[in-house]
Design an enzyme around this catalytic site. Structure first.
Site, PDB file in Angstrom:
ATOM      1  CE  LYS A  53      -4.016  -1.847   2.479  1.00 48.95           C
ATOM      2  NZ  LYS A  53      -4.789  -2.160   3.715  1.00 48.95           N
ATOM      3  CD  GLN A  95      -4.235  -3.759   6.974  1.00 47.95           C
ATOM      4  OE1 GLN A  95      -4.306  -2.807   6.630  1.00 47.95           O
ATOM      5  NE2 GLN A  95      -4.072  -4.904   6.759  1.00 47.95           N
ATOM      6  CG  ASP A 118      -9.840   1.152   5.553  1.00 47.24           C
ATOM      7  OD1 ASP A 118      -9.630   0.512   4.192  1.00 47.24           O
ATOM      8  OD2 ASP A 118      -9.188   0.990   6.310  1.00 47.24           O
TER       9      ASP A 118
HETATM   10  N1  GUN Z   1      -7.394  -5.807   6.607  1.00 45.81           N
HETATM   11  C1  GUN Z   1      -7.965  -6.449   5.472  1.00 45.81           C
HETATM   12  N2  GUN Z   1      -8.249  -5.643   4.535  1.00 45.81           N
HETATM   13  C2  GUN Z   1      -8.545  -4.360   5.148  1.00 45.81           C
HETATM   14  C3  GUN Z   1      -8.817  -3.163   4.736  1.00 45.81           C
HETATM   15  O1  GUN Z   1      -9.196  -3.032   3.438  1.00 45.81           O
HETATM   16  N3  GUN Z   1      -8.466  -2.213   5.422  1.00 45.81           N
HETATM   17  C4  GUN Z   1      -7.888  -2.337   6.487  1.00 45.81           C
HETATM   18  N4  GUN Z   1      -7.956  -1.244   7.430  1.00 45.81           N
HETATM   19  N5  GUN Z   1      -7.671  -3.213   6.957  1.00 45.81           N
HETATM   20  C5  GUN Z   1      -7.830  -4.464   6.375  1.00 45.81           C
END
Ligand code: GUN
Length: 286
Positions: A53, A95, A118
């Site tokens: 990311k 996350q 998100d």
């Molecule tokens: N863990 C797995 N997928 C995601 C996501 O799209 N965002 C976040 N913050 N954590 C995750």
């Protein structure tokens, strides 16, 4: 012929377009968009995703910020308050999953909804329910983009979703059933307490699995000519990455299928950056 739905290629295309748009802004002396990532605990898979990311964000012209919180919920809350107040961060994520001792819902509610890259804050989820959205959660948004790009219109189709997570299954069910241009589907949401899941899956025009277990669905569960979207990122018994669907078994009978890796996963990252970009633009006065 089964169509392989290439999310990696589509994500790269979206990221290249985004990079051009970002450059136009920054070349014209607008501020650099900033993406923040907060991690806590020690999830090794999470670390791999975070690296990817941050790298893709930087390649698209974003400033990136990453804080790892080692221990307490209070420490995490302090970082969230700092990110909420920092004008160089336009969107950020915490996350998930968080360590068990941290109250995930409490943490998500502390994220400024205007910086919620998100789309997990209850205000942003509620806006989707009200059909007045600001941001969509990244993985559901990525799935919608794959369907759009490959001209698969869910309207009036039967979509079966497996998995009722806050991140994927539940918001996606609402999105696809709503009166959005990409919605208007008949949606069945199945989960771990659904007896005989194949009874529903075999009736699907589009089957989307987000259960996070390796190769649990095969051609015993999935009918011919189904569009199959596989959200799972799992390891098989040999340690190789694989989806929720047994790709080799299903690929010749499905109408179309997303591979793992290279399907939904890369789209999630692209949509996260697109969300951050749209939050950024809503702060810019023209
Ligand atoms: N863990 C797995 N997928 C995601 C996501 O799209 N965002 C976040 N913050 N954590 C995750």
């Amino acid at each position: 012929m089964t169509h392989i739905l290439d999310g990696k290629n589509l994500a790269n295309h979206i990221l290249r377009q985004l990079a051009e748009e970002v450059k136009q802004y920054t070349d014209n002396h607008y501020p650099v968009p900033g993406l923040g990532i907060i991690t806590a605990g020690n999830d090794p898979a999470g670390k791999v995703y975070i690296k990817s990311k941050l790298k893709k964000a930087a390649a698209a012209g974003f400033a990136t910020f990453h804080v790892h919180v080692e221990h307490s919920e209070d420490e995490l809350i302090d970082v969230i308050k700092r990110y909420n107040a920092d004008p160089s961060i336009h969107g950020y994520i915490v996350q998930l999953p968080l360590p068990a001792h941290i109250d995930t819902n409490r943490i998500i509610e502390l994220i400024d909804p205007k910086k919620d890259a998100d789309g997990f804050h209850p205000l942003n989820l509620g806006r989707i329910m009200n059909e007045n959205p600001v941001v969509f959660p990244a993985t559901p948004a990525g799935i919608i983009e794959i369907l759009k790009y490959y001209d698969i219109d869910p309207a009036s189709k039967h979509v079966v979703i497996a998995g009722r997570s806050q991140i994927v299954g539940k918001p996606l069910a609402v999105m696809l059933a709503s009166k959005f241009p990409f919605g208007n589907a008949t949606v069945t949401l199945i989960h771990s307490r659904t007896p005989q899941p194949e009874k529903y899956i075999r009736q699907a025009d589009i089957f989307i699995s987000a259960v996070g277990r390796p190769k649990v669905w095969n051609r015993m569960h999935i009918a011919e000519n189904t569009v199959v979207i596989d959200v799972g990122i799992n390891r098989d018994e040999t340690g190789k990455l694989c989806g929720d669907v047994d790709f080799e078994d299903v690929k010749s009978i499905a109408k179309a299928i997303t591979p793992v890796p290279g399907g939904v996963g890369p789209m999630t990252v692209a949509m996260l950056l697109q969300n951050t970009w749209s939050l950024y633009k809503s702060t810019i006065k023209h």
